[in-house]
Design a protein around this motif. Structure first.
Motif, PDB file in Angstrom:
ATOM      1  N   ARG A 199      51.203  75.258  47.943  1.00  0.00           N
ATOM      2  CA  ARG A 199      50.027  75.038  48.791  1.00  0.00           C
ATOM      3  C   ARG A 199      50.165  73.838  49.714  1.00  0.00           C
ATOM      4  NH1 ARG A 199      49.132  76.952  43.145  1.00  0.00           N
ATOM      5  NH2 ARG A 199      47.317  78.305  43.186  1.00  0.00           N
ATOM      6  N   VAL A 200      51.158  72.971  49.459  1.00  0.00           N
ATOM      7  CA  VAL A 200      51.153  71.650  50.083  1.00  0.00           C
ATOM      8  C   VAL A 200      51.297  71.704  51.602  1.00  0.00           C
ATOM      9  CG1 VAL A 200      53.639  71.177  49.913  1.00  0.00           C
ATOM     10  CG2 VAL A 200      51.990  69.287  49.736  1.00  0.00           C
ATOM     11  N   LEU A 201      52.016  72.683  52.153  1.00  0.00           N
ATOM     12  CA  LEU A 201      52.207  72.734  53.607  1.00  0.00           C
ATOM     13  C   LEU A 201      51.006  73.328  54.338  1.00  0.00           C
ATOM     14  CD1 LEU A 201      55.971  73.611  54.128  1.00  0.00           C
ATOM     15  CD2 LEU A 201      54.828  71.419  54.350  1.00  0.00           C
ATOM     16  N   LEU A 202      49.953  73.641  53.612  1.00  0.00           N
ATOM     17  CA  LEU A 202      48.699  74.023  54.258  1.00  0.00           C
ATOM     18  C   LEU A 202      47.896  72.785  54.663  1.00  0.00           C
ATOM     19  CD1 LEU A 202      47.698  77.030  51.981  1.00  0.00           C
ATOM     20  CD2 LEU A 202      48.562  77.130  54.329  1.00  0.00           C
ATOM     21  N   SER A 203      48.439  71.602  54.361  1.00  0.00           N
ATOM     22  CA  SER A 203      47.816  70.332  54.739  1.00  0.00           C
ATOM     23  C   SER A 203      48.674  69.628  55.777  1.00  0.00           C
ATOM     24  CB  SER A 203      47.679  69.413  53.524  1.00  0.00           C
ATOM     25  OG  SER A 203      46.809  69.971  52.565  1.00  0.00           O
ATOM     26  N   PRO A 204      48.047  68.938  56.742  1.00  0.00           N
ATOM     27  CA  PRO A 204      48.824  68.156  57.707  1.00  0.00           C
ATOM     28  C   PRO A 204      49.411  66.917  57.042  1.00  0.00           C
ATOM     29  CG  PRO A 204      46.486  67.784  58.057  1.00  0.00           C
ATOM     30  CD  PRO A 204      46.598  68.869  57.016  1.00  0.00           C
ATOM     31  N   LEU A 205      50.516  66.463  57.547  1.00  0.00           N
ATOM     32  CA  LEU A 205      51.197  65.294  56.986  1.00  0.00           C
ATOM     33  C   LEU A 205      50.273  64.080  56.954  1.00  0.00           C
ATOM     34  CD1 LEU A 205      53.740  63.850  55.994  1.00  0.00           C
ATOM     35  CD2 LEU A 205      54.395  63.516  58.380  1.00  0.00           C
ATOM     36  N   SER A 206      49.461  63.916  57.991  1.00  0.00           N
ATOM     37  CA  SER A 206      48.622  62.729  58.096  1.00  0.00           C
ATOM     38  C   SER A 206      47.658  62.582  56.926  1.00  0.00           C
ATOM     39  CB  SER A 206      47.828  62.763  59.410  1.00  0.00           C
ATOM     40  OG  SER A 206      47.023  63.936  59.470  1.00  0.00           O
ATOM     41  N   SER A 207      47.219  63.710  56.347  1.00  0.00           N
ATOM     42  CA  SER A 207      46.212  63.638  55.287  1.00  0.00           C
ATOM     43  C   SER A 207      46.795  63.427  53.902  1.00  0.00           C
ATOM     44  CB  SER A 207      45.363  64.910  55.295  1.00  0.00           C
ATOM     45  OG  SER A 207      46.115  66.012  54.837  1.00  0.00           O
ATOM     46  N   ILE A 208      48.091  63.654  53.726  1.00  0.00           N
ATOM     47  CA  ILE A 208      48.668  63.575  52.378  1.00  0.00           C
ATOM     48  C   ILE A 208      49.902  62.700  52.287  1.00  0.00           C
ATOM     49  CG2 ILE A 208      47.800  65.838  51.660  1.00  0.00           C
ATOM     50  CD1 ILE A 208      50.531  67.004  52.334  1.00  0.00           C
ATOM     51  N   LYS A 209      50.326  62.114  53.404  1.00  0.00           N
ATOM     52  CA  LYS A 209      51.595  61.392  53.427  1.00  0.00           C
ATOM     53  C   LYS A 209      51.642  60.282  52.383  1.00  0.00           C
ATOM     54  CE  LYS A 209      54.798  58.955  56.464  1.00  0.00           C
ATOM     55  NZ  LYS A 209      55.078  58.499  57.852  1.00  0.00           N
ATOM     56  N   GLY A 210      50.596  59.427  52.371  1.00  0.00           N
ATOM     57  CA  GLY A 210      50.609  58.289  51.450  1.00  0.00           C
ATOM     58  C   GLY A 210      50.652  58.720  50.007  1.00  0.00           C
ATOM     59  N   GLU A 211      49.787  59.675  49.648  1.00  0.00           N
ATOM     60  CA  GLU A 211      49.723  60.125  48.261  1.00  0.00           C
ATOM     61  C   GLU A 211      51.012  60.823  47.829  1.00  0.00           C
ATOM     62  OE1 GLU A 211      47.435  60.624  50.496  1.00  0.00           O
ATOM     63  OE2 GLU A 211      45.582  59.707  49.756  1.00  0.00           O
ATOM     64  N   LEU A 212      51.527  61.697  48.700  1.00  0.00           N
ATOM     65  CA  LEU A 212      52.746  62.420  48.335  1.00  0.00           C
ATOM     66  C   LEU A 212      53.927  61.488  48.159  1.00  0.00           C
ATOM     67  CD1 LEU A 212      53.031  65.808  50.267  1.00  0.00           C
ATOM     68  CD2 LEU A 212      52.841  65.425  47.830  1.00  0.00           C
ATOM     69  N   GLN A 213      54.024  60.494  49.042  1.00  0.00           N
ATOM     70  CA  GLN A 213      55.131  59.546  48.944  1.00  0.00           C
ATOM     71  C   GLN A 213      55.100  58.846  47.582  1.00  0.00           C
ATOM     72  OE1 GLN A 213      57.253  59.109  51.972  1.00  0.00           O
ATOM     73  NE2 GLN A 213      58.545  58.642  50.221  1.00  0.00           N
ATOM     74  N   SER A 214      53.885  58.633  47.087  1.00  0.00           N
ATOM     75  CA  SER A 214      53.731  57.941  45.809  1.00  0.00           C
ATOM     76  C   SER A 214      54.022  58.837  44.609  1.00  0.00           C
ATOM     77  CB  SER A 214      52.308  57.384  45.674  1.00  0.00           C
ATOM     78  OG  SER A 214      52.011  56.487  46.722  1.00  0.00           O
ATOM     79  N   VAL A 215      53.704  60.126  44.735  1.00  0.00           N
ATOM     80  CA  VAL A 215      53.808  60.996  43.563  1.00  0.00           C
ATOM     81  C   VAL A 215      55.090  61.822  43.514  1.00  0.00           C
ATOM     82  CG1 VAL A 215      51.306  61.159  43.377  1.00  0.00           C
ATOM     83  CG2 VAL A 215      52.549  62.908  44.658  1.00  0.00           C
TER      84      VAL A 215
END
Length: 632
Positions: free
Chosen positions: A202-218
């Motif tokens: 599901r992750v690519l249904l979100s723009p990078l700007s909205s999840i970049k920080g969280e994804l980088q952390s997890v």
């Protein structure tokens, strides 16, 4: 009805093969320094590709990291009539291109394995093909898109079956991507296993700007040793919320589309918010984590299930679900070997709210184990009904075939009668002097209306994806274009429409007066025959004649005929070359060369030195008329 299907019947593969592919796909991610790993059981050759463990390997600078596909590499990945290119994830596509040789030239004879940079991979694929082994490409996580691209290129170059099995794959391409694979009848070769809670599909249904920080952390939690500490963190919960918020937007917009909603608020929102272009394709097998598996092929329904199967119930805690989001992504190596084949896969294609009593057990299981609400089932049903409506549209169009053929037969008879009277088909219709010409015009308008309705459906993707590849409609469209378009051109110049809107044909495709009903049917034939765009332009012959006549012999516009001829000399020579080809292939008839035809009268205004040297002089003068002498 709900259907239960065993693996071989439902997916075309044996249980042991899928288990082997899963084991190899999971192992490939442990060897990122290698471009692939392989296994060769009795009658198969399996190739697994590793993925990228960094955010840079998933997103480019754009919001969704998308780019148009390279048609030189993947000419099939486009719509035919609409001529829209498929959109794919740029980073995944680049990773696949890194496997290929640089500066290669594609041709019909080149094989997939010849394109590979890795000599060992090339040799193994080549050997598998020679030994008539079925080739399987596989991957887990971001290794899966590489397997998908490899499968498409293999199918495109070898034209023999190959399978692609993915596990926890992110989405790869847009709606055109899936449309093209369905049109080519390749979509059944792709099977995607998805754990119910896995966030990665599901992750690519979100723009990078909205999840970049969280994804980088997890992202480090995909290392099993760090799973517990990171996957239960606030960043993991935040990433879950952001992804699902965006999935809701995409799924809601898609549901409105398939239901035919005209919600002005939804239109306003989507005009302000950029939605992800990515869409699922192929067969999805949803694994519940409890041993049961459910399959779907309808891409619209799969999109809805990606959203609704990941809804929280009242008892679930966000941190627990977020933890499952990342834990499930690592569970394929356990789920597939332990549970695949224990029970038949339940086919959700026919899921509905009311079923016969003997089917209620299956639907209750699906609702419970996938967490489906009544709204979810309604959305899945609407997606299925949308596909059925496409089939009904096609059935209605098929019902018009006899009428189309009768009208075309009437135009053919009109043409033959003109030839008997030594009156050209094009010229008779352009003059409109007799009642027969009027009746032909009525047939022309009726045919145009029928075909314009077909084209409008194709533009809106309201027909089955395979429609433009159906040989019967390609052939009917070709007959229609070759009989009808000369009449439309005659009508265009009879009413001097060129004075207001320019010539019938223009270099700019989007601004051409030429109707789409002819552009589409021409592209169908060129695609079916594997020819470049513009190859079958014989139905536009009269448009080129009219335009050249305006440039060389129109007394109101041409002051210096010789100078005017020199400007269009190359076009004249090209037209004459095509005339020879089309006459040889029976695409131009004798009425073109009647003494008083528009073509002959124009050609005889060309400079004498050109006429004497022309390759078509014998055709123009085939009735015994002679070229004038230079003295004349």
């Amino acid at each position: 009805m709900m259907e239960r299907r065993n693996l071989r019947e439902g997916l075309g593969m044996e249980t042991d093969l899928i288990k082997s592919a899963c084991s190899l796909a999971m192992a490939a991610n442990s060897t990122p320094h290698r471009s692939y790993i392989s296994d060769k059981p009795a009658s198969y050759a399996i190739f697994a590709f590793p993925g990228s463990g960094t955010l840079d390997g998933w997103f480019s600078s754009k919001s969704f990291g998308n780019t148009s596909v390279d048609l030189k590499l993947f000419p099939s990945l486009r719509s035919i009539g609409n001529d829209e290119l498929a959109v794919v994830n740029a980073k995944f596509f680049q990773q696949f291109r890194d496997l290929l040789k640089e500066n290669f030239q594609l041709s019909d004879k080149i094989r997939f394995e010849h394109l590979l940079k890795d000599y060992q991979l090339s040799e193994e694929v080549s050997r598998a093909v020679r030994e008539n082994r079925k080739v399987i490409f596989t991957g887990h996580s971001s290794g899966a898109p590489i397997a998908i691209f490899a499968t498409i290129l293999f199918l495109q170059q070898n034209r023999i079956p190959a399978f692609c099995v993915t596990f926890g794959s992110p989405l790869v391409g847009n709606q055109i991507f899936g449309h093209a694979l369905r049109r080519e009848n390749w979509v059944d070769y792709f099977v995607h296993f998805v754990m119910r809670y896995d966030i990665i599909p599901r992750v690519l249904l979100s723009p990078l700007s909205s999840i970049k920080g969280e994804l980088q952390s997890v992202l480090p939690c995909f290392n099993p040793s760090q799973l517990e500490s990171i996957a239960r963190s606030q960043q993991a919960s935040s990433s879950f919320y952001e992804v699902m918020r965006n999935v809701l937007s995409v799924a809601s917009h898609a549901a409105c589309s398939v239901m035919g909603c005209s919600n002005s608020l939804m239109q306003t929102v989507t005009s302000l918010i950029e939605l992800s272009p990515y869409r699922p394709f192929g067969t999805y097998v949803f694994c519940t984590g409890k041993g049961r598996m459910f399959s779907l092929k309808n891409s619209d329904a799969i999109l809805q299930l990606l959203f609704y199967s990941l809804q929280l119930n009242n008892q679930e805690v966000v941190t627990d679900v977020a933890y499952r989001n990342f834990k499930d992504h690592l569970e394929y190596g356990i789920e597939i070997p332990n549970n695949l084949g224990k029970e038949d896969i339940v086919d959700l294609e026919h899921l509905q709210l009311q079923l016969p009593s003997n089917e209620m057990g299956s639907i209750e299981t699906a609702i419970k184990e996938l967490g489906l609400s009544t709204r979810a089932i309604l959305c899945l049903t609407a997606a299925r009904e949308s596909e059925k409506q496409k089939q009904r549209n096609q059935d209605r169009i098929d019902g018009n075939r006899k009428k189309i053929e009768d009208l075309l037969r009437g135009l053919q008879e009109y043409r033959v009668r003109g030839e008997i009277q030594e009156v050209g088909y094009y010229d008779a219709f352009k003059r409109q002097k007799d009642s027969e010409d009027f009746r032909a015009n009525v047939k022309r308008l009726e045919l145009a209306g029928i075909w314009d309705e077909i084209i409008e459906m194709l533009k809106r993707y309201e027909l089955p994806d395979t429609f433009e590849r159906r040989r019967d409609w390609v052939e009917l469209g070709t007959r229609f274009r070759r009989l009808m378009e000369p009449l439309d051109i005659a009508n265009y110049y009879r009413h001097s429409k060129d004075e207001d809107t320019g010539p019938y044909m223009r270099p700019e495709e989007s601004r051409q007066p030429r109707p789409k009903r002819y552009r589409y049917s021409q592209i169908w034939l060129e695609n079916a025959e594997g020819k470049p765009a513009g190859y079958f332009s014989e139905s536009c012959f009269w448009a080129e004649v009219e335009d050249l006549r305006m440039h060389t012999s129109d007394q109101n516009k041409v002051q210096d005929p010789l100078a005017a001829f020199e400007k269009v000399k190359d076009r004249v020579l090209k037209l004459e070359e095509n005339v020879l080809l089309w006459v040889t292939n029976g695409l131009l008839r004798r009425d073109v060369f009647f003494e008083k035809s528009t073509f002959v009268k124009w050609w005889e205004t060309l400079p004498l030195w050109h006429q004497y040297g022309s390759r078509i002089a014998a055709l123009v003068k085939e009735d015994g008329r002679k070229l004038p002498s230079v003295a004349d």
